[in-house]
Design a protein around this motif. Structure first.
Motif, short mmCIF file in Angstrom:
data_model
loop_
_atom_site.label_atom_id
_atom_site.label_comp_id
_atom_site.label_asym_id
_atom_site.label_seq_id
_atom_site.Cartn_x
_atom_site.Cartn_y
_atom_site.Cartn_z
N ALA A 1 -7.13 2.03 -5.25
CA ALA A 1 -6.75 2.88 -6.39
C ALA A 1 -7.96 3.58 -6.97
CB ALA A 1 -6.05 2.04 -7.46
N ARG B 1 -9.11 6.43 -4.97
CA ARG B 1 -8.24 7.60 -5.14
C ARG B 1 -8.46 8.26 -6.50
NH1 ARG B 1 -4.15 3.95 -2.80
NH2 ARG B 1 -3.56 3.44 -4.94
N GLU C 1 -7.82 6.75 -9.41
CA GLU C 1 -6.84 6.24 -10.38
C GLU C 1 -7.48 5.18 -11.26
OE1 GLU C 1 -2.60 5.69 -8.77
OE2 GLU C 1 -3.91 5.22 -7.07
N ARG D 1 -4.32 2.90 -18.25
CA ARG D 1 -4.59 4.33 -18.39
C ARG D 1 -5.04 4.69 -19.80
NH1 ARG D 1 0.56 6.43 -14.88
NH2 ARG D 1 -0.43 6.08 -12.86
N VAL E 1 0.21 -0.66 -15.86
CA VAL E 1 -0.36 0.64 -15.46
C VAL E 1 -0.61 1.51 -16.70
CG1 VAL E 1 0.12 2.79 -14.23
CG2 VAL E 1 0.59 0.60 -13.13
N ASP F 1 0.87 -1.18 0.00
CA ASP F 1 0.00 0.00 0.00
C ASP F 1 0.91 1.22 0.00
OD1 ASP F 1 -1.95 1.90 0.20
OD2 ASP F 1 -2.76 1.20 2.12
N THR F 2 1.34 1.63 -1.21
CA THR F 2 2.30 2.73 -1.35
C THR F 2 1.64 4.08 -1.55
OG1 THR F 2 2.47 2.49 -3.75
CG2 THR F 2 3.97 1.14 -2.41
N GLY F 3 0.33 4.06 -1.80
CA GLY F 3 -0.38 5.32 -2.05
C GLY F 3 -0.72 5.53 -3.51
N SER F 4 -0.24 4.67 -4.38
CA SER F 4 -0.61 4.75 -5.81
C SER F 4 -0.66 3.36 -6.39
CB SER F 4 0.41 5.60 -6.59
OG SER F 4 1.61 4.87 -6.79
N VAL F 5 -1.51 3.17 -7.38
CA VAL F 5 -1.61 1.85 -8.00
C VAL F 5 -0.31 1.50 -8.71
CG1 VAL F 5 -2.63 2.56 -10.23
CG2 VAL F 5 -3.13 0.30 -9.30
N ASP G 1 2.04 0.41 -5.95
CA ASP G 1 1.62 -0.88 -5.40
C ASP G 1 1.97 -2.02 -6.34
OD1 ASP G 1 0.55 0.52 -3.28
OD2 ASP G 1 -1.55 0.20 -3.87
#
Length: 189
Positions: A139, A142, A144, A188, A184, A76-80, A83
């Motif tokens: 994600a 957030r 994302e 996107r 990723v 759980d780093t704060g971004s997909v 992560d």
């Protein structure tokens, strides 16, 4: 009511037996050793193994599932992107570890080893799916764009496992991170 202690002799026996199984799988392969071989390697009586696990297949299943559950934490780093990168690097690191390839081969063997192996595999896949979904849901919360859980299998796990199983090059953290970055980028677009 029986109370199980989590430490002490029971934990030492479990660790020694698990280590013995991993070593025997690495040396001989799945199906090429017995409970007696495990007991001798672990320095315990084979009756201890039968009493605790019931037999070799249950023991091997426990070793594989315990290792997989412990060795693949969901970051759980704060971004997909972070992560997925951290997860991919962790998988590559674990497979390169001292008995990582043996455990991976063991899991593959278990999935063809009858109902008990299939049930263990299904439990692990279901739990891993829940963990992937929790990571991907964070994600989405957030805002994302996030891939599907099966995309992680297709784009990260499968390439790493195939490389490891067939000896197709070193599993470097850079290669693992690159797989995650591609996933990723694809999610996107």
């Amino acid at each position: 009511m029986t109370v199980r202690r989590t430490g002490g002799r029971s934990a030492r026996v479990r660790d020694a037996v698990h280590r013995a199984v991993a070593e025997l799988v690495a040396e001989r392969g799945h199906g090429a050793f017995s409970v007696a071989d495990v007991a001798a390697r672990a320095g315990v009586a084979d009756t201890s193994i039968y009493r605790r696990w019931g037999g070799l297949e249950a023991l091997v299943t426990d070793v594989a599932m315990t290792r997989l559950a412990a060795d693949f934490p969901m970051p759980d780093t704060g971004s997909v992107a972070g992560d997925l990168r951290a997860y991919a690097e962790g998988v590559a690191r674990d497979v390169r570890g001292p008995d990582g390839l043996a455990v991976l081969r063991l899991v593959v063997a278990l999935s063809t080893a009858g109902p008990e192996g299939l049930a263990a595999r299904d439990r692990f896949v279901a739990e891993r799916g829940r963990q992937f979904e929790a990571m991907l849901e964070r994600a989405r919360e957030r805002g994302e764009p996030a891939p599907e859980a099966l995309d992680i299998v297709d784009h990260i796990l499968a390439p790493l496992y195939v490389r490891a199983l067939f000896g197709l090059g070193d599993l470097t953290p850079g290669h693992a991170a690159e797989l995650a970055d591609r996933l990723v980028a694809q999610s996107r677009s």
